[in-house]
Scaffold this motif. Sequence first.
Motif, short mmCIF file in Angstrom:
data_model
loop_
_atom_site.label_atom_id
_atom_site.label_comp_id
_atom_site.label_asym_id
_atom_site.label_seq_id
_atom_site.Cartn_x
_atom_site.Cartn_y
_atom_site.Cartn_z
N GLU A 36 44.36 58.18 54.38
CA GLU A 36 43.49 58.09 55.56
C GLU A 36 42.36 57.08 55.37
O GLU A 36 41.62 56.78 56.31
N GLY A 37 42.20 56.55 54.15
CA GLY A 37 41.14 55.58 53.90
C GLY A 37 39.76 56.21 53.90
O GLY A 37 38.77 55.52 54.17
N MET A 38 39.67 57.49 53.57
CA MET A 38 38.39 58.20 53.55
C MET A 38 37.75 58.02 52.17
O MET A 38 37.86 58.89 51.31
N PHE A 39 37.11 56.89 51.97
CA PHE A 39 36.67 56.47 50.65
C PHE A 39 35.64 57.42 50.02
O PHE A 39 35.65 57.64 48.82
N MET A 40 34.76 57.99 50.84
CA MET A 40 33.78 58.93 50.28
C MET A 40 34.45 60.22 49.83
O MET A 40 34.12 60.78 48.80
N SER A 41 35.41 60.68 50.61
CA SER A 41 36.16 61.87 50.24
C SER A 41 36.99 61.62 48.99
O SER A 41 37.17 62.52 48.17
N VAL A 42 37.50 60.41 48.85
CA VAL A 42 38.26 60.05 47.65
C VAL A 42 37.40 60.24 46.41
O VAL A 42 37.85 60.81 45.41
N LEU A 43 36.14 59.81 46.47
CA LEU A 43 35.22 60.00 45.35
C LEU A 43 35.00 61.47 45.06
O LEU A 43 35.06 61.92 43.91
N GLY A 44 34.76 62.25 46.13
CA GLY A 44 34.54 63.67 45.96
C GLY A 44 35.74 64.38 45.36
O GLY A 44 35.61 65.20 44.45
N VAL A 45 36.94 64.04 45.84
CA VAL A 45 38.16 64.69 45.35
C VAL A 45 38.45 64.29 43.91
O VAL A 45 38.95 65.09 43.11
N LEU A 46 38.15 63.05 43.55
CA LEU A 46 38.33 62.61 42.16
C LEU A 46 37.43 63.43 41.22
O LEU A 46 37.85 63.80 40.12
N LEU A 47 36.23 63.72 41.67
CA LEU A 47 35.33 64.56 40.87
C LEU A 47 35.85 65.99 40.79
O LEU A 47 35.79 66.62 39.73
N TRP A 48 36.38 66.49 41.92
CA TRP A 48 37.00 67.82 41.92
C TRP A 48 38.16 67.85 40.93
O TRP A 48 38.33 68.83 40.18
N PHE A 49 38.97 66.80 40.92
CA PHE A 49 40.12 66.75 40.01
C PHE A 49 39.65 66.78 38.56
O PHE A 49 40.25 67.47 37.73
N SER A 50 38.57 66.07 38.27
CA SER A 50 38.02 66.07 36.91
C SER A 50 37.53 67.46 36.52
O SER A 50 37.72 67.91 35.38
N PHE A 51 36.90 68.13 37.49
CA PHE A 51 36.40 69.48 37.25
C PHE A 51 37.55 70.44 36.97
O PHE A 51 37.51 71.21 35.99
N PHE A 52 38.59 70.41 37.80
CA PHE A 52 39.72 71.32 37.62
C PHE A 52 40.51 70.98 36.36
O PHE A 52 41.08 71.87 35.72
N TYR A 53 40.55 69.70 36.00
CA TYR A 53 41.20 69.32 34.75
C TYR A 53 40.45 69.95 33.57
O TYR A 53 41.07 70.49 32.64
#
Length: 233
Positions: free
Chosen positions: A201-218
């Motif tokens: 969807e090109g939601m660049f701010m959400s991409v940053l947030g989800v990448l941080l979520w992924f790091s947290f869950f990892y």
Amino acid sequence: MKLLEKSLLTIVIIGISTVVFSLFLKPFKDYELFQKEYIKLGSSLNPNKTTLFFELREEYLTVKYYLFDYGMTAVVLSLFLLFTVTKNRGLKTYSKKSSIFLLGLISFLVEVCAMYVHLFIDFSRESFPYWADTIAIPMFYLGIFSIWLLLYFLLNIIGLFLKFKTGVSIKDYTLSFKNFSYWYGFQLVITLFVLILSVYEGMFMSVLGVLLWFSFFYSMFVGKLKIRKMLQL
């Protein structure tokens, strides 16, 4: 690894160039004609005029917004991967539980901010017809969703107060069904799906947030592996 770093850096440069180029483009092919059609559609009694508005807007849009959004998405994603490759290629988690908690909290805050930022971006781009609901209504629902997201974060940090190991990497373990952390493994899969959707969807701010979520869950995933059989290096 150097080739990967150069490739990511190249993508960052291309992304920035795409964003800069988009700034010089007009958002609509013929804005005056679009406004005439828009007002005409708004005064009509057609029950499907909201759907027709989106079709009309899509017809008159240039590639400006697409180039900006996907350029920014490429920059955010590539910079994150570049940081991982250069600073933490071993995929090691933080050595303190408080740091992992802070990572999750930042993930929550960034994602909430991202939702509001994208809402206001869409509003400024005339993505909503004037006869539809005001921006206050989606803001209200985003507020409710933010509360649920906070509860979701608090639910997932429970693992920090149980048996948990810090300063480890998935490379330190021999994975098997006996030691697999099912809950956090599931969260990783869901987060990856949301990341793919956000990139699409090109939601660049959400991409940053989800990448941080992924790091947290990892971090939670590798810290909660039940059998910790270290590999001999």
